[in-house]
Motif scaffolding. Sequence first.
Motif, short mmCIF file in Angstrom:
data_model
loop_
_atom_site.label_atom_id
_atom_site.label_comp_id
_atom_site.label_asym_id
_atom_site.label_seq_id
_atom_site.Cartn_x
_atom_site.Cartn_y
_atom_site.Cartn_z
N LYS A 120 118.25 95.22 96.92
CA LYS A 120 116.98 94.92 97.21
C LYS A 120 116.90 93.49 98.26
O LYS A 120 117.61 93.37 98.22
CB LYS A 120 116.80 94.31 95.44
CG LYS A 120 116.48 94.77 94.51
CD LYS A 120 116.26 94.30 93.44
CE LYS A 120 116.38 95.05 92.38
NZ LYS A 120 115.67 94.06 90.47
N SER A 121 115.84 93.65 98.44
CA SER A 121 115.58 93.29 99.78
C SER A 121 114.36 92.01 99.18
O SER A 121 113.16 92.37 98.58
CB SER A 121 115.18 93.90 101.21
OG SER A 121 114.83 92.93 102.62
N ILE A 122 114.57 90.93 99.81
CA ILE A 122 112.93 90.21 99.19
C ILE A 122 112.34 89.07 100.60
O ILE A 122 114.11 88.48 101.18
CB ILE A 122 113.12 88.88 98.03
CG1 ILE A 122 114.27 89.70 97.17
CG2 ILE A 122 112.34 87.91 98.26
CD1 ILE A 122 115.36 88.79 96.02
N ALA A 123 111.39 89.11 100.84
CA ALA A 123 110.41 88.57 102.06
C ALA A 123 110.13 87.53 101.29
O ALA A 123 108.99 88.06 100.93
CB ALA A 123 110.30 89.60 102.79
N ILE B 125 103.60 85.23 100.08
CA ILE B 125 103.95 86.32 99.38
C ILE B 125 105.21 86.41 99.43
O ILE B 125 105.90 86.56 100.61
CB ILE B 125 103.00 86.95 100.04
CG1 ILE B 125 101.85 87.34 100.36
CG2 ILE B 125 102.88 88.80 99.40
CD1 ILE B 125 100.90 87.26 99.68
N CYS B 126 105.45 87.05 98.05
CA CYS B 126 107.37 87.63 97.63
C CYS B 126 107.14 88.64 97.22
O CYS B 126 106.34 89.28 96.41
CB CYS B 126 107.38 86.16 97.11
SG CYS B 126 109.04 86.87 95.96
N ASN B 127 107.58 89.38 98.28
CA ASN B 127 107.66 90.52 97.95
C ASN B 127 109.15 91.15 98.03
O ASN B 127 109.83 91.32 98.41
CB ASN B 127 106.98 91.31 99.55
CG ASN B 127 106.82 93.19 99.37
OD1 ASN B 127 106.89 93.80 98.72
ND2 ASN B 127 106.76 93.86 100.74
N LEU B 128 109.12 92.17 96.74
CA LEU B 128 110.49 92.81 96.31
C LEU B 128 110.86 94.08 97.29
O LEU B 128 109.88 94.76 95.96
CB LEU B 128 110.62 92.23 95.10
CG LEU B 128 112.10 92.94 94.66
CD1 LEU B 128 113.21 92.13 95.38
CD2 LEU B 128 112.19 92.17 92.90
N THR B 129 111.44 94.40 97.99
CA THR B 129 110.78 95.92 98.18
C THR B 129 112.51 97.01 97.62
O THR B 129 113.38 95.61 97.74
CB THR B 129 110.64 96.65 98.93
OG1 THR B 129 111.57 95.29 100.32
CG2 THR B 129 109.48 95.83 99.69
N GLY C 196 97.72 93.26 104.51
CA GLY C 196 99.42 93.19 106.30
C GLY C 196 100.27 94.25 105.18
O GLY C 196 101.45 94.15 105.81
N PHE C 197 100.16 93.94 103.99
CA PHE C 197 101.68 94.49 102.72
C PHE C 197 101.40 95.52 102.22
O PHE C 197 100.64 95.80 102.03
CB PHE C 197 101.39 93.20 101.45
CG PHE C 197 102.13 91.46 102.34
CD1 PHE C 197 103.27 91.49 102.43
CD2 PHE C 197 100.72 90.45 102.83
CE1 PHE C 197 103.69 90.07 102.83
CE2 PHE C 197 101.57 89.40 104.05
CZ PHE C 197 102.74 88.77 103.63
N ARG D 245 108.13 94.72 93.46
CA ARG D 245 107.08 94.04 92.61
C ARG D 245 107.10 92.73 94.01
O ARG D 245 107.74 92.53 94.82
CB ARG D 245 108.34 92.87 91.32
CG ARG D 245 106.96 91.92 90.76
CD ARG D 245 108.03 91.55 89.58
NE ARG D 245 107.58 91.26 88.84
CZ ARG D 245 107.26 90.21 87.95
NH1 ARG D 245 108.72 90.22 87.43
NH2 ARG D 245 106.75 89.63 86.74
N SER D 246 105.88 91.59 93.50
CA SER D 246 105.23 90.89 93.97
C SER D 246 105.10 89.94 93.47
O SER D 246 103.99 90.13 92.77
CB SER D 246 104.04 91.43 95.47
OG SER D 246 103.42 91.95 94.86
#
Length: 380
Positions: free
Chosen positions: A69-72, A59-63, A345-346, A354-355
């Motif tokens: 922006k932060s990407i995990a 899962i690429c989660n952009l917040t 859990g996201f 965006r994800s």
Amino acid sequence: MAGRRHLPKDLLVDVLLRLPVESLVRFKCVCKHWYALITSPSFVEMHFRHKHNHAHLLICNLTLMDKSKSIAFSLLPAKIVQGVSPEQKTVHQLQRVSDFMSIVGPVDGLFLVEKAAFLDEDNARLALWNPATREFWPLPPVSFEPQPFKDHDDQFALGFDPLIRDYKVLCIGKFWDDWGLGVSRNCFVSVYSLRNNSWKNLRPDFPDCCNLHEPIGATHLNGVYYWLSWRLDNIFRICSFDMGSEQFGEMQDPDIPKAQWGKLMLRGDSLAILVGDPGKPMTSIYDVWVMNLEGSWTKVLSVQPQIVAHWPRSVWEEDKMIFEITETSQLVLYDPTTRQVIDLGFQLDLIMGRSWVFNYKQSLVQIKRKNDSQGKDNVV
């Protein structure tokens, strides 16, 4: 050490094939023989397809946090069970990212990252990335020049030419006219070769190329990349690009009703289409069609999830589906056999985030090729 015995080669290969990429990257330093073995193309392919190299959800989660922006990038377990919140293993995280656009893939465990200036490697717009080996490879600028139009958009595809063992990136540049009266017919295509580290311009030989729909995941299969295309005659077609011949093609898809939408994807080792009705998000019936070897299509699955308004994001283990809940932006897994819904859990960003959801397997594929010896086979 005198009298030291070496493992038989077939036994050594069998043991190494069972290890994760992280361990094998370290073991390349044991000796020249192990390095040659682990980097051999046939070993890399055998390890990627080995039964112990399980597929995971990545899962690429952009917040958006504090105006940045932060990407995990989070990896979920190979098995997701009801009643157990899946553990999220962060494989990469980037803080204060200002220009991340998208990520395409995976193909053999590799991804194409767009707008990758955050890598601090020559301020590259595009880069290839292997999460398992942590290799980044910045691509040179796309070769076609900007056109005198008001706006433009680019579409990318990542693939592999099996004949010469070369990874390629396809860029389709689409340009709008100055008055915003629709999509201009000016379309430019360029293909990048990792082996040559350069772009080559092509002439697009298919009409209305700007209507290629984004698939679910990477629809690359046996050296060919596929898109679902919507044409002016209101008929869905499938457009393809052969990474070897670098030629476009087209074929008919299943008879999808005009009122419905379709998303191209892979189901196992087959090309498939997910068809649904966007007007009924709470009672949608999703049909899955799979293309047979002779080019015909067979409907293999119908899913009717009784959950709140949602949008399909991915398919897991061929028949399970990943949905994003519209109101809460949560990711859930739906099992059509048991009708169970599992919260992954996201909590996705409702405003600017965006994800991306990927079916991912670790890979030993090397991006940074130092010399031609890496293309030689040291196993068979």
